[in-house]
Motif scaffolding. Sequence first.
Motif, short mmCIF file in Angstrom:
data_model
loop_
_atom_site.label_atom_id
_atom_site.label_comp_id
_atom_site.label_asym_id
_atom_site.label_seq_id
_atom_site.Cartn_x
_atom_site.Cartn_y
_atom_site.Cartn_z
N HIS A 77 2.57 -8.25 -3.05
CA HIS A 77 1.11 -8.24 -3.17
C HIS A 77 0.47 -7.39 -2.07
O HIS A 77 -0.60 -6.80 -2.28
CB HIS A 77 0.57 -9.67 -3.10
CG HIS A 77 -0.92 -9.75 -3.19
ND1 HIS A 77 -1.73 -9.82 -2.07
CD2 HIS A 77 -1.76 -9.78 -4.28
CE1 HIS A 77 -2.98 -9.88 -2.45
NE2 HIS A 77 -3.04 -9.86 -3.78
N ALA A 78 1.09 -7.33 -0.89
CA ALA A 78 0.53 -6.49 0.18
C ALA A 78 0.51 -5.02 -0.22
O ALA A 78 -0.39 -4.27 0.20
CB ALA A 78 1.33 -6.69 1.46
N THR A 79 1.47 -4.60 -1.04
CA THR A 79 1.44 -3.20 -1.48
C THR A 79 0.31 -2.94 -2.47
O THR A 79 -0.19 -1.81 -2.55
CB THR A 79 2.78 -2.85 -2.14
OG1 THR A 79 2.98 -3.67 -3.31
CG2 THR A 79 3.93 -3.08 -1.18
N GLU A 80 -0.11 -3.96 -3.19
CA GLU A 80 -1.19 -3.78 -4.15
C GLU A 80 -2.54 -3.62 -3.48
O GLU A 80 -3.51 -3.22 -4.15
CB GLU A 80 -1.22 -4.97 -5.11
CG GLU A 80 0.04 -5.11 -5.95
CD GLU A 80 0.00 -6.30 -6.88
OE1 GLU A 80 -0.98 -7.08 -6.78
OE2 GLU A 80 0.94 -6.48 -7.68
N LEU A 81 -2.63 -3.93 -2.20
CA LEU A 81 -3.87 -3.64 -1.49
C LEU A 81 -4.13 -2.14 -1.44
O LEU A 81 -5.30 -1.71 -1.40
CB LEU A 81 -3.80 -4.21 -0.07
CG LEU A 81 -3.50 -5.70 0.09
CD1 LEU A 81 -3.50 -6.09 1.56
CD2 LEU A 81 -4.50 -6.53 -0.68
#
Length: 534
Positions: free
Chosen positions: A56-60
């Motif tokens: 999910h951090a990459t989707e930021l």
Amino acid sequence: MTIRGKFPARTADTLAILSFVIGAVYVLNELWADPNGRYLALNFQDSFTFEWFLTHATELFTKGETPFFSYDVNYPMGVNLMANTSILTLALPLTPVTLWLGAGVTFAIISTLAVAGTAVAWYWVLSRDFGRSRPAAYVGAAFLGFAPAIMSQLAGHPNIAGQGLIPLIVAAVFRMRHPGRTWRQGLVLAGLVLAQAGINEEMLFFTAMALFVFILAYVPWRDLPGYAKVMLPKCGVTLLVAGAVLAYPLYFQFTGPQAYHGLDSGVRSINLDVLGYTTFGRYSIGGDVAEAVRVNRGNASEENGFFGWPLCLVLVAAAIAMWRSRLSRALFVTAFFFVIMSFGDTLRIDAVEHTDWHGPWHWLALLPLFDSVVPTRLGLVVTAVAGVTIALIIDRLIVDRLRPRSTRPPRCRSRPRSSRPTTRGSTPCPHSSAPARPTASRRRPASTRRRHRPAARPAPPTTSRCPSSARAWCPRSRGSSRSPWRSCRWCRPRSRPPSARRCRRSSPTATGAPSCRPTRSSPSCRAAGSTTSS
């Protein structure tokens, strides 16, 4: 700088850090064999959850998602990421690794850094800020990085096992006791607090509790106002900066959608057995998996004690042997406090729950912030205190005795206080092993007193008496008399004693020695065991 002239200190530090990294990789060698295809079987649910947080951090950056909330889990209600362990401090910098190699590789990197980073940080702080020798700092850091509690938390909780910022926070707080640099020290501590808040807020809360208990046990109560006067402005800077940055995230965590207050009764009841500290952990060398499962009720990732009875005996014996040390007493008081608190609301003895016996945590469990604490994790503070105590034991009881003593005595920066010997009994100078010469300390009767006669300045004697007690020449000053009232650092008084004051009626003689007429107000005018009055 070299260690006993064998190799530079930087080489020793490099070898220590390299050994910690190799040890961390060895512990996780089976996971490193195929990070994206394997997982930690003892707590695979939390392992999968952390890999999702990393994804999910990459989707930021790829989808513009918010770091505080997500509908990808628990749809359609969503999940409050601030109320969970999103580890943004580690996930955001490692986003390129996650996009390139996958979340499994990033999870393996974070788990390895959790162990090695904790050991390296404690080694650095123990050897630099706390003044422990490198061998002692190495052994203490090795225990703190590879302790049974850390190995247990590593099985699915890398955010709790990774305590690399905790020793830096402790060292930053201890530096605040020195006056000056208010803004600089406050900003440094604020940066460390912000970084740790992005990893695990619970460990930050434990650190604040441990520092509070330790300071109350270490600092004398009469000195607390002085320490508070120096430290409170710096803590105010930290609170101002960290509070401004964390204001909205904390507001979203406690008042945003899907927020919760406190833990349910099932989680709050996860406490540590009374025999949990004397039992060997399942990851220890002499550990028994069946016994650890029975004592800890099968919770493989919450064995937050499990030192084993030999280490417990060593720690208790060290506390008794070094009880006169204020540092040792404060460490023992802090450890005892958190040992009692880790037993939780109701006591459990040898895997038997005693619901009628309540521990001290019973009166704190329902307070704000305390209601979000898992009691068994308070044993992590005991682990940290035990590691520092081990370093202290090795440094004071082993390294200090093996360290070769120099034949040359320490340099004495003293000067003779007075050129005349006193009639008081003298004490030996701490810079020399030669005994002091006893002198008469009784006054003669008034009828047999002799009138005082001024004498010339005596030659430098061969005695090793300290100038602050015998008023003789110090052997390290080489007969210099440029500062006649200065004493050595071992026996320097706060104010000049009356026996070291010059006579009010002094005048130089031909030999350069002061001659004085004895008066009642001049106690320095005693000679050869007699005193007269003018």
